[in-house]
Scaffold this active site. Structure first.
Site, PDB file in Angstrom:
ATOM      1  N   GLU A 440      58.679  94.007  -7.770  1.00  0.00           N
ATOM      2  CA  GLU A 440      60.195  92.951  -6.642  1.00  0.00           C
ATOM      3  C   GLU A 440      61.159  92.607  -7.455  1.00  0.00           C
ATOM      4  O   GLU A 440      61.616  91.511  -7.185  1.00  0.00           O
ATOM      5  CB  GLU A 440      59.710  92.587  -5.490  1.00  0.00           C
ATOM      6  CG  GLU A 440      59.052  92.894  -4.563  1.00  0.00           C
ATOM      7  CD  GLU A 440      58.333  92.168  -3.294  1.00  0.00           C
ATOM      8  OE1 GLU A 440      57.290  91.162  -3.462  1.00  0.00           O
ATOM      9  OE2 GLU A 440      57.590  93.271  -2.430  1.00  0.00           O
ATOM     10  N   GLU A 518      52.704  99.110  -2.090  1.00  0.00           N
ATOM     11  CA  GLU A 518      52.053  97.970  -0.952  1.00  0.00           C
ATOM     12  C   GLU A 518      52.451  98.098   0.215  1.00  0.00           C
ATOM     13  O   GLU A 518      53.363  99.014   0.910  1.00  0.00           O
ATOM     14  CB  GLU A 518      53.143  95.936  -1.391  1.00  0.00           C
ATOM     15  CG  GLU A 518      52.881  95.148  -2.465  1.00  0.00           C
ATOM     16  CD  GLU A 518      52.993  93.743  -2.434  1.00  0.00           C
ATOM     17  OE1 GLU A 518      53.632  93.576  -1.628  1.00  0.00           O
ATOM     18  OE2 GLU A 518      53.544  93.783  -3.693  1.00  0.00           O
TER      19      GLU A 518
END
Length: 816
Positions: A440, A518
């Site tokens: 991210e 995730e």
């Protein structure tokens, strides 16, 4: 002509004499390399006023003695006022909720050592597996260097600055964990192992053996080895490199030998190939391991030897077949984990590492994503041995910051060194199936990020062309427009929380391989089913497998006065409050749900904590409503309770005290049914039916009053070693031996015999800020934990637990 011949003969004679002299010197120093633990006997002081090279040689005997791995952030804060919270927490901590209100700072470590006479003239390296963070190292007042990254391994050559044998050398290390440099709890200090390597001038480089198995069948494995050898002498030398492959039974599975000439002060890579007939293949189900024994000789005298553990396995990844290991498709049943160990903080004691993997493996996981940094060497060794697949991740940020004072400050200068050290150290581990270059990262979709990604991918492929590369990408503006450019440089597209994008992405890019790097726990079923049906989805990694300190309230749940009103997460919560397991390893409701998703259990029954009148339940998508495997709710008589049942049966019947409450059909594409009924103590039974037949049942019974303490050790026989631990479960039980789930405020006091120490006490209460190190702790839902560490002596360890109005308990643990 005669003169020329004489000169040549003279030169050859001189070279021969020099080689003979050098070989005699080498023969005198020839021995196996010394690779020894450097963990014990450090002196420690947390003090930002100890500054500069002029202060590192003074007497530090008044400093506190510690052994590493050591994490000072988990220790009780000094000078706490009487009656205040006694623990490592401070409401004024610089990083606040990011690190769970724990305190960093600046500290020093100091250690002395002497060389033996037979170690004089050898090459000495000090090797650190992880120091958090921004460490500076001195030897005898000479500054060796600075290493900012708190997770990557590093080493220094001490040789030029060492004193003669018998004289005391001083290692000093300053560690600075300052500012808001992380989004989660990191720990502080030398929290992983330290080693001292003592080798001859001709030796194998640090992380200098690379083993790959590019061609593997059930009948033959082709093993390629690349060994980097250094000659730190002043004369070129002829060297023989001998490599034996040893199987799990200690038998030689293959051997080869190479001769080469090493230049003075030179470095050479030697490529070798060995075939293994009928190899024992490594897989999650059968984690068979081999050892490559690499030995360096000069004139028949051994100069160095190194054993490298590896596994023989064939891995293929593509969108048509998915992840295939040794010809069998494997779906990743994964969990993301941070590197802390609950009450131990981040101190990477070997048994703590092992227990974490053991816990997940026992509960159905076959894969771990190391979020968001490289793990320890020991962690990967255990994954190899236990058959746990790994995504090894390098960075949580690149050039742009997430918390202001994080690693983005050092990335430009250090990315190559950090990435190189990670891959050189980790590349031989068969457990690693993917390298991840980022998570991210804020610059993931702009031009700077694109250039950075290409740079990182290029370097990874140079260091290890045998594995695929991924990166975890979260929601990105203009996803459909931006992500094709992002994923074109990656082998596997890491999707964070983008389940709804899987099928559209596949239609547009049929060759794209996706992994859920995730995923939300509430979508465990959906993620599992789509991976089963579609090989282009490798599987998923839930956030998170085990609750962790810091990133406070990520999975918060609770009650609010207005619908959809958010809960303000703040002190005293100190964990993320999410995870299949709580911070001491007890199963949470999400884990029981996952057992049914993965078809490890046919039925699980839990009861939701009642929502107070005129209140509403709030939870984040990382959280799970508070559900307990309990039918003990004193004070809730006649109040409506929500019983939730997870099952793959077609229908469920619920009975209370022999009376049928109701029967429900399990909805399509679901494994959940709910019953609402007034609370009445007794026996609650759920029965599951398929095709009209009862196939499973489960029971919850109301417990009695707490009467005693029960201690249960995960192992009652352990090694008399600082790297071993015994995890003791503490339970408050009724007269029939049932855990009393409402026992939340009973404080247990502990006493232990002198040949061991209590290194951690804990419970699952995410708001209990009491000490992890004092010999007392309240239980939570009737449960707690004590972690025992032997002091190195064989014998019996006795732990006693006592509390007011309860029968005390003793447990005996044997060390050998």
């Amino acid at each position: 002509m005669k003169i020329r011949i004489v000169k040549i003969i003279g030169i050859n004679l001189l070279v021969g004499v020099v080689n003979l002299f050098m070989s005699n010197v080498l023969a005198q120093t020839a021995a196996n390399r010394v690779h020894k633990s450097f963990d014990e006997g450090w002196h420690f002081k947390k003090d930002s006023n100890v500054k500069g090279v002029e202060n590192i040689l003074f007497d530090a005997s008044s400093w506190r003695k510690v052994d590493v791995p050591h994490d000072w952030s988990i220790e009780d804060l000094p000078n706490q006022t009487p009656g205040s919270v006694q623990g490592p927490f401070s409401k004024e901590a610089v990083s606040g909720h990011h690190t769970g209100y724990t305190v960093g700072g600046t500290a020093w470590y100091r250690k002395t050592f002497t060389l033996k006479p037979d170690e004089q003239g050898k090459i000495v390296y000090i090797q650190f597996d992880g120091v958090y963070m921004n460490s500076d190292v001195w030897i005898n007042g000479h500054h060796l260097g600075n290493h900012p990254n708190g997770y990557t391994p590093f080493y220094y050559n001490l040789t030029p600055y060492l004193l003669a044998s018998g004289k005391e050398n001083v290692i000093a290390i300053q560690v600075k964990n300052e500012g808001v440099n992380s989004r989660w709890y990191t720990g502080s200090g030398i929290y992983r192992h330290v080693f001292l390597n003592i080798v001859n001038p001709i030796h194998i480089d640090v992380w200098g053996v690379n083993v790959a198995t590019p061609k593997v069948t059930s009948s033959l494995a082709e093993v390629h080895l690349t060994t980097t050898i250094l000659n730190e002498g002043k004369t070129k030398m002829e060297v023989t490199l001998n490599t034996n492959l040893i199987d799990a039974k200690g038998k030689i599975a293959g051997t080869t030998k190479s001769n080469l000439m090493l230049a003075a002060n030179g470095k050479t890579e030697v490529n070798q190939k060995i075939n293994i007939s009928n190899p024992k293949l490594w897989s999650p189900e059968t984690p068979q391991l081999y050892n490559a024994q690499t030995t360096v000789f000069v004139n028949g005298k051994q100069q160095d030897n190194l054993t490298t553990t590896f596994g023989v396995r064939d891995i293929k990844i593509d969108a048509k077949q998915g992840l295939v290991i040794n010809g069998k498709r494997v779906i990743l049943k994964g969990g993301c984990i941070h590197h802390d160990y609950g009450p131990l903080g981040s101190a990477a004691i070997d048994r703590a590492e092992e227990r974490k993997i053991e816990l997940l493996k026992t509960n159905g996981y076959n894969a771990i994503r190391c979020s968001h940094n490289p793990p320890s060497q020991t962690f990967l060794d255990i994954c190899d041995r236990m058959g746990m697949l790994v995504i090894d991740e390098a960075f949580d940020m690149w050039l742009r910051s997430k918390t202001g004072e994080d690693h983005h400050l050092y990335f430009k200068e250090w990315w190559n060194k950090d990435l190189t050290n990670m891959i050189l150290r980790d590349r031989n581990h068969p457990s690693i199936v993917l390298w991840s270059i980022g998570n991210e990262v804020p610059d993931r979709a702009d031009s700077i990020g694109m250039d950075t990604r290409r740079m990182l991918v290029k370097r990874v492929r140079e260091l290890d062309p045998t594995r695929k590369i991924t990166e975890a990408i979260c929601r990105t503006p203009q996803w459909d427009k931006k992500t094709p450019a992002i994923f074109q440089d990656l082998d596997v597209a890491g999707y964070n929380y983008q389940l709804e994008k899987y099928e559209p992405s596949h239609k547009e890019f049929p060759d794209r391989v996706i992994v859920g790097t995730e995923t939300f726990p509430e979508l465990a079923l959906e993620n599992w089913e789509i991976a089963k049906a579609n090989p282009y989805v490798l599987g998923s990694f839930v956030w998170t497998a085990i609750d962790y300190i810091g990133e406070v309230g990520c999975g918060i749940y609770g009650f609010t006065s207005k619908k959809d009103e958010m809960i303000n997460v703040e002190w005293p919560t100190y964990t993320a409050k999410c995870g299949d397991f709580d911070i001491i390893g007890n199963k949470n409701a999400a884990s029981f749900y996952r057992d049914v998703v993965w078809e490890r259990s046919k039925m699980e029954m839990l009861v939701k904590i009642p929502v107070p009148e005129n209140m509403f339940l709030f939870k984040t998508r990382w959280g799970w409503a508070d559900e307990q495997k309990s039918w003990t709710w004193p004070g809730k008589e006649n109040q409506k309770m929500n019983v939730v049942i997870y099952t793959r049966c077609q229908s469920v019947k619920l009975e209370l005290n022999g009376k049928v409450i109701g029967e429900q059909i399990v909805p399509d594409k679901s494994i959940t049914v709910n019953f609402e009924l007034p609370y009445e103590s007794g026996t609650l039974v759920a029965k599951g039916f398929t095709d009209g037949r009862e196939v499973v049942s489960t029971v919850l019974k109301t417990t009695g009053q707490p009467v005693s303490i029960r201690l249960k050790a995960d192992r009652t026989k352990i090694k008399a070693d600082l790297n071993d631990l015994s995890y003791v479960s503490v339970e408050v039980v009724d007269a029939e031996g049932n855990v009393v789930p409402y026992a939340d405020n009973i404080e247990i006091n502990y006493a232990i015999s002198s040949n061991a120490e209590i290194v951690g006490v804990g419970n699952g209460n995410t708001e209990d800020l009491s000490s992890f190190q004092q010999p007392k702790k309240k239980v939570f839902h009737g449960k707690g934990q004590v972690i025992i560490r032997p002091k190195g002596n064989s014998g019996k360890i006795i732990l006693k637990a006592s509390a007011k109005d309860l029968t005390e308990s003793l447990i005996e643990i044997v060390t050998k």
